[in-house]
Each structure stands twice: as structure tokens, then as C-alpha cells.
Design an enzyme around this catalytic site. Structure first.
Site, PDB file in Angstrom:
ATOM      1  N   GLY A 127     -36.731  -1.215 -21.622  1.00 55.71           N
ATOM      2  CA  GLY A 127     -37.908  -0.415 -21.294  1.00 55.71           C
ATOM      3  C   GLY A 127     -39.234  -1.146 -21.467  1.00 55.71           C
ATOM      4  O   GLY A 127     -40.299  -0.556 -21.361  1.00 55.71           O
ATOM      5  N   ASP A 251     -36.612   1.838  -3.383  1.00 63.25           N
ATOM      6  CA  ASP A 251     -37.301   2.388  -4.562  1.00 63.25           C
ATOM      7  C   ASP A 251     -38.662   1.742  -4.757  1.00 63.25           C
ATOM      8  O   ASP A 251     -39.448   2.191  -5.595  1.00 63.25           O
ATOM      9  CB  ASP A 251     -36.441   2.216  -5.828  1.00 63.25           C
ATOM     10  CG  ASP A 251     -35.953   0.789  -6.012  1.00 63.25           C
ATOM     11  OD1 ASP A 251     -35.329   0.250  -5.085  1.00 63.25           O
ATOM     12  OD2 ASP A 251     -36.207   0.206  -7.076  1.00 63.25           O
TER      13      ASP A 251
END
Ligand code: AMP
Ligand code: MG
Length: 487
Positions: A127, A251
Site C-alpha cells: 500500500g 484501469d
């Protein structure tokens, strides 16, 4: 998670309208936030209080250590075709949406933290993000903005004081991204793949209200057409400035028509339609010259996701979608011709202009001439001085160049539009070697001076200054230049 006492004036139209399209998320705590670069111009345009935000306390907020009091952090769900293969579950794995600000003109913008830690969509990722790639995104976004290309932009990059583990340990960072929205082709694919037509409709309705308010509610064919037109114009802009996105997965294609995700992008140096720099793009799927085709391919995936909204009868729906996608080619071609005419200094439209532009490109390719400077020096030639232009073309190509210049002059007439030519042909683009040098100094030596200097130059790309930044990279540098996704 504590709040900062700072309010950004955030609203939450996406969270309210698109329930089920995201999951709540919280930023991770980081040891030592330190502002590396703040975007005052953007803060001002957004109506944010830069003096309050760009402080030590503000850096805590921009690193995710504290939240603005009015934040409602969430991670968006999306899927995507990556290099042609469908990944049903991607989503914000290292980003979260704090909310939306409405600027003084009434335009709504997403405020997103990127690199702020794990979310429900992180899969095996940490992340996190590193200083180099986040500064790259900041720099390229600003360069594109000043080149007049629709793009997301960065409000800030804050170093976290934490090392992120990649091939080697790198200094960590969080970037604050401002986007017209983060809705992507992949957002629609996520719900279409799950045959959740209600959510696809919800997303389409929301996208139309937010990005295409001129359309009639419920006219999904017009929505698809409108997205195609924006993407056609966007990719034509890319082609006109020599931009290679590098990872045009679905995406990474927005519904708003903004450029997003500057991971492995690069600018073309000497002209070559097959130019590709991304380390993972081994087959050249996302090469410079393939970008219009890939855009159409991606839009076909959007069309497929929208099929149930186009008609209850599948055959009719496919028919409607196919016609819209077929029009993309025409829209792109016309947008590209418009770009080329401006670059060539032409005011009106003539059918043969397309061939004139193509022939100039072909000549550039044979001569291996620098794309940006070849166009830029046409302005001199239009004003009667061919010296700089000719210096880019080796001896064997000079005769052909002379023939082309004669043709062009005939077409140009007595009153070339030099002002338009100057606006269409930048002097400065982010030269790959300059970008890398600035990022290395910042990331490895904690020296932001080269970055700031390059950023300043790129904020005025149409003026002739900073000659060192206009100089092409050495040929062997470009030959071995390789970009990475920056994960
Ligand atoms: P990108 O290459 O940035 O377009 O990302 C593609 C997908 O991988 C997205 O779903 C990202 O959220 C996810 N991703 C990229 N890097 C990381 C990371 N370090 N941790 C978690 N997810 C990531
Ligand atoms: Mg992405």
C-alpha cells in the site's frame, strides 16, 4: 485515527451516490512526514488555504497521519484489463479517497492520498509508494497540465520518513492526487463482470451527472459516445506532444478524459512510431503509435460493460455499441488532424493536410530527427529561417526535406499562424534523462534543487528558455532508457 482540526471543505457525492462501489479505508501512520513539494498554484485554484495546509501540521495530514475533520476515507473498487488480460479485482490498493472539493468555479475534484497504506484491495502489496515515483507523477502531471493536456495533478508530495521495500529500500512518500474523478473504464468492468447491472447503471448515472451534465439522464449511448470523444481528443493531444503513457490498461483510463497514472510514461525523443520504454511492455502493446488503437480497444471494454444499459435486447445493444466504437476511429482521426494543422500553422482545413503531416513524420523517422524540436523549428522556417530545422536532418535527407518544405509553404500561404504554431509546438517537454536526473538527486541524495528547477522550466513549455532542458538525450541514453511501473 485522529482528526487534524483542518477542514478542506470536503463533500462526498461519490460515497453517497455509489454505495457498494467502495470500502472504507484508513491511512497508515508514518514516522516522520516532511513536505517535499507543495503545489501552491493548484491549492489556490481549488480554493484551499495553502498557508494552513502547507505547514508541518498540514504535512501530517497530507501524509495521512491525521485526517481532515470532514474526510470520509474510502478505497474504490475497480477491475481492469492489464496488457489485455482481465483482472476482476484490482481497486485502490495503495490509495484512498478523502472526499471531493468544489472549487470557486463550481467544479468538483477528488482529493486522493496515494501511497497511504493498505486497504481491502491491497492483495499482497504494502500500500506504499516511494519518493521517486511520486515526484515523477507530480512533475509529469504539472508538465502535462502546462502543455494543455487534460490530466490529474498532484497537490503535494510528502516524504514519510519510512523506508519502503522494493528491489532495494527506498524512501517512502505519499502523494495527494487531484482528479476530475477516479472513475475508470475498470470501475465499470468490475460490476459488469459480476453482472451487477444495477451498480453499472448507478455508476453511469453518477458519471453522467459529474462529467457530462449536458447529456440527457438515462441516455447511455450518448454517454458512451461522449467518453469516446473525450478519449479521442486526449490521445490526439498525447500524440501531438510525443507522450507515451506506457501502461494503458483499462484501469488506467478515466471516464472524465484525464490522463492518469504516470508510472512508466515517457516522451518520444527521435521520432519512431514503435517507441516504447516500459520495462514490462515487452511486446510493445503500448508503443507510441499504438495508443489510438489501444484507446479504442479499451473503449470497447467499456462498451461491453455498458451493454445491458444500451438495450434490453442483446443483439440490438451490440449493434448500438459497435456503431459508437466504429465512430471512434473517425473522431480520433479528426482530432489528430486538428492537432497537426495547428502544429503546421494552418488555419483552414484541406483534405491533403493529413498526408502533409504524415510525410513530415515519415521524414523525421528516416532522419531520426528529434520530434519536439523538428516541430518547434518549423516556426523558424515559417518565418523564413530554416537553419535550426535543417540542423536536425542529416545530409542524405536534406533534399527530401526541401521538397516537403516547398509543399508546406505552398499550403501555408503568406500568413502562417505563428502564434498558434508557438502554442502547438512546445519548446520544452520533460526530457527523459532530465527527469531521471532530477528524481535521482531527490530520492538518493535528498536534493530537491534539480527537481524544482526542472519543474519551473516545464511550467512554461512554450517559451524558449532553459536551453539545457530542451536538448535531446544522447542517443545511447534513449536506446537503453527503461521505465518502471513504480509500485
Ligand atoms: P498501478 O500500476 O499503479 O496502476 O496499479 C495497479 C493495481 O495495483 C492497482 O489496483 C493498485 O492499487 C495496485 N497496487 C500497485 N502498487 C501497490 C502496492 N504497493 N500495494 C498495494 N497495491 C498496489
Ligand atoms: Mg493504476
Amino acid at each position: 485515527m485522529s482528526t487534524s482540526g483542518i477542514t478542506l471543505g470536503l463533500t462526498h457525492s461519490f460515497a453517497e451516490a455509489c454505495a457498494g462501489c467502495y470500502l472504507p479505508a484508513q491511512p497508515a501512520h508514518v514516522p516522520q512526514p516532511r513536505g517535499l513539494i507543495f503545489n501552491r498554484g493548484l491549492a489556490q485554484a481549488l480554493g484551499l488555504d495553502a498557508d494552513a495546509l502547507f505547514t508541518e501540521q498540514g504535512a501530517e495530514l497530507l501524509a495521512g497521519n491525521v485526517l481532515p475533520t470532514d474526510a470520509q476515507p474510502l478505497a474504490q473498487a475497480y477491475a481492469g484489463h492489464q496488457f489485455g488480460n482481465f483482472a476482476p479485482q484490482l481497486g485502490d490498493g495503495r490509495a484512498l479517497l478523502l472526499g471531493e472539493v468544489v472549487d470557486p468555479k463550481g467544479q468538483r475534484w477528488d482529493v486522493q492520498l496515494k501511497g497511504s497504506g493498505q486497504t481491502s484491495f491491497s492483495r499482497r502489496g504494502d500500500g506504499k509508494a516511494a519518493v521517486g515515483p511520486m515526484l515523477r507523477e507530480y512533475l509529469l502531471g504539472e508538465a502535462m497540465f502546462h502543455l494543455g493536456v487534460p490530466t490529474t495533478r498532484a497537490l503535494a508530495v510528502v516524504a514519510t520518513g519510512e523506508a519502503v521495500r522494493r528491489e532495494r529500500a527506498l524512501p517512502g512518500a505519499v502523494l495527494t492526487r487531484i482528479a476530475a474523478s477516479h472513475l475508470r473504464v475498470g470501475t465499470f468492468e468490475y460490476f459488469a463482470a459480476r453482472q451487477d447491472t444495477a451498480r453499472v447503471r448507478q455508476l453511469a448515472d453518477y458519471s453522467m451527472r459529474r462529467h457530462y451534465p449536458e447529456l440527457n439522464a438515462g441516455d447511455y449511448a450518448d454517454f458512451l459516445r461522449a467518453v469516446c470523444v473525450r478519449q479521442a481528443r486526449l490521445v490526439a493531444r498525447w500524440m501531438a506532444i510525443g507522450f507515451i503513457h506506457g501502461v494503458m490498461n483499462t484501469d488506467n483510463m478515466t471516464i472524465s478524459g484525464e490522463t492518469i497514472d504516470y508510472g512508466p510514461c515517457a516522451f518520444i525523443e527521435h521520432y519512431h512510431p514503435k517507441a516504447v520504454f516500459s520495462s514490462i511492455d515487452e511486446l510493445g502493446r503500448y508503443a507510441y503509435g499504438r495508443q489510438p488503437n489501444i484507446a479504442r480497444w479499451n473503449l470497447t471494454r467499456l462498451a461491453e460493460a455498458l451493454l445491458p444499459l444500451l438495450d434490453t435486447d442483446e443483439t440490438r445493444a451490440v449493434d448500438i455499441a459497435s456503431r459508437i466504437i466504429a465512430d471512434f476511429q473517425t473522431q480520433y482521426q479528426s482530432a489528430w488532424c486538428d492537432e497537426m494543422r495547428r502544429k503546421l500553422g494552418l488555419r483552414d482545413e484541406v483534405k491533403a493536410d493529413e498526408a502533409l503531416a504524415q510525410d513530415f513524420l515519415a521524414l523525421m523517422e528516416t532522419a531520426q530527427a528529434d520530434f519536439t524540436l523538428s516541430w518547434r523549428y518549423l516556426i523558424d522556417a515559417a518565418a523564413g529561417d530554416e537553419t535550426r530545422l535543417r540542423s536536425l536532418f542529416p545530409a542524405p535527407t536534406q533534399t527530401e526535406l526541401s521538397h516537403w518544405l516547398t509543399r508546406w509553404r505552398q499550403r501555408l500561404g503568406d500568413a502562417p499562424d505563428l502564434v498558434a504554431m508557438r502554442r502547438a509546438n512546445p519548446y520544452l517537454i520533460p526530457r527523459n534523462h532530465q527527469v531521471e536526473a532530477a528524481l535521482t538527486a531527490a530520492s538518493d541524495h535528498n536534493d530537491l534543487a534539480p527537481f524544482r528547477s526542472l519543474l519551473a522550466a516545464l511550467s512554461q513549455p512554450f517559451d524558449e528558455h532553459h536551453q539545457a532542458y530542451a536538448t535531446p538525450a544522447p542517443r545511447d541514453y534513449t536506446a537503453q532508457y527503461c521505465t518502471y511501473c513504480g509500485t
